[in-house]
Design a protein around this motif. Sequence first.
Motif, PDB file in Angstrom:
ATOM      1  N   UNK A  99       0.684  -1.139   0.134  1.00  0.00           N
ATOM      2  CA  UNK A  99       0.395  -0.295  -0.100  1.00  0.00           C
ATOM      3  C   UNK A  99       0.989   2.068  -0.105  1.00  0.00           C
ATOM      4  N   UNK A 100       1.877   1.233   0.265  1.00  0.00           N
ATOM      5  CA  UNK A 100       3.064   1.872   0.524  1.00  0.00           C
ATOM      6  C   UNK A 100       3.633   3.132  -1.017  1.00  0.00           C
ATOM      7  N   UNK A 101       3.462   1.998  -2.067  1.00  0.00           N
ATOM      8  CA  UNK A 101       3.641   2.192  -3.402  1.00  0.00           C
ATOM      9  C   UNK A 101       2.616   3.328  -3.590  1.00  0.00           C
ATOM     10  N   UNK A 102       3.972   4.349  -4.358  1.00  0.00           N
ATOM     11  CA  UNK A 102       2.942   5.787  -5.347  1.00  0.00           C
ATOM     12  C   UNK A 102       1.111   5.390  -5.490  1.00  0.00           C
ATOM     13  N   UNK A 103       0.510   5.495  -5.322  1.00  0.00           N
ATOM     14  CA  UNK A 103      -0.748   5.782  -5.803  1.00  0.00           C
ATOM     15  C   UNK A 103      -1.439   3.980  -5.625  1.00  0.00           C
ATOM     16  N   UNK A 154     -13.065  -9.194  -8.452  1.00  0.00           N
ATOM     17  CA  UNK A 154     -12.827  -9.925  -9.056  1.00  0.00           C
ATOM     18  C   UNK A 154     -11.058  -9.436  -9.779  1.00  0.00           C
ATOM     19  N   UNK A 155     -10.149 -10.297  -9.554  1.00  0.00           N
ATOM     20  CA  UNK A 155      -9.116  -9.682 -10.363  1.00  0.00           C
ATOM     21  C   UNK A 155      -8.143  -9.079  -9.399  1.00  0.00           C
ATOM     22  N   UNK A 156      -8.852  -8.013  -8.776  1.00  0.00           N
ATOM     23  CA  UNK A 156      -8.125  -7.701  -7.063  1.00  0.00           C
ATOM     24  C   UNK A 156      -7.458  -6.264  -8.298  1.00  0.00           C
ATOM     25  N   UNK A 157      -6.603  -5.583  -7.348  1.00  0.00           N
ATOM     26  CA  UNK A 157      -5.994  -4.817  -8.262  1.00  0.00           C
ATOM     27  C   UNK A 157      -5.529  -4.728  -9.406  1.00  0.00           C
ATOM     28  N   UNK A 158      -5.269  -5.763  -9.788  1.00  0.00           N
ATOM     29  CA  UNK A 158      -4.726  -5.790 -11.631  1.00  0.00           C
ATOM     30  C   UNK A 158      -5.822  -5.586 -12.302  1.00  0.00           C
ATOM     31  N   UNK A 159      -6.730  -5.796 -12.105  1.00  0.00           N
ATOM     32  CA  UNK A 159      -8.069  -5.585 -12.787  1.00  0.00           C
ATOM     33  C   UNK A 159      -8.568  -4.389 -13.034  1.00  0.00           C
ATOM     34  N   UNK A 160      -8.438  -3.870 -11.856  1.00  0.00           N
ATOM     35  CA  UNK A 160      -8.560  -2.724 -11.478  1.00  0.00           C
ATOM     36  C   UNK A 160      -7.696  -1.286 -12.584  1.00  0.00           C
ATOM     37  N   UNK A 161      -6.465  -1.622 -12.577  1.00  0.00           N
ATOM     38  CA  UNK A 161      -6.192  -0.991 -12.997  1.00  0.00           C
ATOM     39  C   UNK A 161      -6.163  -1.402 -14.370  1.00  0.00           C
ATOM     40  N   UNK A 162      -6.539  -2.197 -14.667  1.00  0.00           N
ATOM     41  CA  UNK A 162      -6.595  -2.904 -16.072  1.00  0.00           C
ATOM     42  C   UNK A 162      -7.908  -1.896 -17.169  1.00  0.00           C
ATOM     43  N   UNK A 163      -8.776  -2.479 -15.831  1.00  0.00           N
ATOM     44  CA  UNK A 163     -10.378  -1.351 -15.594  1.00  0.00           C
ATOM     45  C   UNK A 163      -9.783   0.634 -15.752  1.00  0.00           C
ATOM     46  N   UNK A 164      -8.841   0.789 -16.176  1.00  0.00           N
ATOM     47  CA  UNK A 164      -8.530   2.421 -15.759  1.00  0.00           C
ATOM     48  C   UNK A 164      -9.384   2.897 -15.008  1.00  0.00           C
ATOM     49  N   UNK A 165      -9.189   2.726 -13.720  1.00  0.00           N
ATOM     50  CA  UNK A 165      -9.961   2.741 -12.491  1.00  0.00           C
ATOM     51  C   UNK A 165      -9.433   3.691 -11.928  1.00  0.00           C
ATOM     52  N   UNK A 166      -7.643   3.857 -11.992  1.00  0.00           N
ATOM     53  CA  UNK A 166      -7.197   4.934 -10.920  1.00  0.00           C
ATOM     54  C   UNK A 166      -5.764   3.784 -10.259  1.00  0.00           C
TER      55      UNK A 166
END
Length: 349
Positions: free
Chosen positions: A277-281, A337-349
């Motif tokens: 969580x400490x990683x940027x963004x 579903x798919x966690x943070x990886x899928x979250x980013x793939x969908x362009x959700x920030x």
Amino acid sequence: MIFRQLYDATSSTYTYLLADENTREALYIDPVFEQQQRDLALVEELGLTLKLVLDTHMHADHVTAAWALKQKTGAEIGSAAVNQAADVDHPLRHGDTIGVGAIQLEVRATPGHTGGCLTYVTQDHSMAFTGDAVLIRGCGRSDFQQGNAATLYHSITEQVFTLPDECRIYPAHDYNGRTRSTVGEEKAHNPRVGGGANEQDFVRYMNAMRLPHPKKIDEALPANLRSGKPEDGRLPPEPDWAPVRLTFAGVPEVEPDWVVEHRDQVTLLDVREPNEIAEPGEQLDNAVMIPVGELHDRVGEVPTDKPIVALCRSGRRSSMAVNILRQSGVERVANIRGGRLRWKEQGLG
């Protein structure tokens, strides 16, 4: 062919999935009402389209999922014509052929356990789905539902035992964990009808049996004559707080974009480690942050006034978090579903 053998522990029922690898069309044999979400999840995860649902007979120990699967997928229903069940698209008779794509099944009437039992045989005679006509080292009882021991003997010996010895037998039930047999094995070793037993041997054996009445028969038979349709005509209730889908692993999930759109209506539980969580963004606003390894001891810190959606990097650890919360009594919970990886793939920030 894509083939799966599934099991319902409550009724000891086997459900079979067969699908054409090229067309991706699928059929189920003997699905169980309580397992419909599992069966739908498997079809979805394998990228299949359910086209057909078949029952081998009018089950007395469970309610079929045929009607429910038809409502949810548009699949058509096939069962023995003699049963005269409602909502059946294909009333099947001896000698019919039915299937999906290149998977076509020969329909063989095998009455005796009940008056309307069918066995489905692949065209190459390598697989036979025998329902309760032939079980592994046994057979279905013949003392109710138009059952008849002599009729069952002829069904087994003339319709199943005439298949090649190497033909694999897949029954509707097994109560001892056995998964399959072959025609040759059952001809040689079935204690009721194998080993050279004649009709008189078989009938006297079956007539000497004293079995308790099936526990669910009063519920199952009327329901199965409706192809599993509940009396009120309604599908089982599903979560109404989100478009939750159940995975084949049994984990409820929601899509990340739904979570973003309904952020104020849910509690976001982030179960990643602090260094992630400490990683940027990576730190998400208003998230409850409890690493999954600590969740068992800190489950009381998770607010339950709103539905809970769990998040991790890939959706794997958060699925464990969902199970921990469900075991603690939380009902409105789902994995992202798919966690943070899928979250980013969908362009959700």
